[in-house]
Design a protein around this motif. Sequence first.
Motif, short mmCIF file in Angstrom:
data_model
loop_
_atom_site.label_atom_id
_atom_site.label_comp_id
_atom_site.label_asym_id
_atom_site.label_seq_id
_atom_site.Cartn_x
_atom_site.Cartn_y
_atom_site.Cartn_z
N ALA A 38 1.09 3.96 -3.12
CA ALA A 38 0.49 5.24 -2.64
C ALA A 38 1.52 6.25 -3.15
CB ALA A 38 0.16 5.34 -1.25
N GLU B 225 0.88 -1.36 0.12
CA GLU B 225 0.15 -0.06 0.12
C GLU B 225 0.92 1.11 0.01
OE1 GLU B 225 -3.27 -0.10 -0.41
OE2 GLU B 225 -3.54 -2.11 0.05
N HIS C 33 1.52 9.02 -5.87
CA HIS C 33 1.76 10.62 -5.56
C HIS C 33 2.86 11.11 -6.36
CE1 HIS C 33 2.29 13.97 -2.65
NE2 HIS C 33 3.63 13.68 -2.81
#
Length: 155
Positions: free
Chosen positions: A148, A144, A152
């Motif tokens: 992420a 995760e 980003h």
Amino acid sequence: MADAFSVLRRDHEKVERTLAALEDGPNAGSGADQGELLARRKLTQQLITDEAVHEAIEETYFWPVVRDRMPGGGELADEAIGQEQAAKQVLHLLEQLGAWDDGFEKLLREFIAAARDHVAFEETKVWPGLREVLSTQEISELGEKLAAAKEHAQA
Ligand SMILES: [Fe+2]
Ligand SMILES: [Fe+2]
């Protein structure tokens, strides 16, 4: 749910597809025309960007876990980060050249070989041992974080 190894694997596969395309594509030595050389330069730039994002994410989230959790992880992380730094230097030199410049193909070949060795190092020397010491939940939590960070970076 993301699994850390699948997230990293997807990046490795994308890089390998680009490496293979660069290896097979027409180049200055094989008589590529100007449009083809510009496309080659653009593909190289894509490779440089993808690599920078991938290695930065590994350096922030992945290697610290290897260092903390794996027996001998510190040495493995040092070796891998050394490979990443060396590759970064080659890409930095490559970034200043056009696909029509002397030296471009030599640097590119150098990078392709080093990138494949680096991916093989991670996948065969690091991943199997790390899988053994992390729980399924830890592997998905790390996944995760990696996913992420990637989202980003691309935003
Ligand atoms: Fe790496
Ligand atoms: Fe990697």
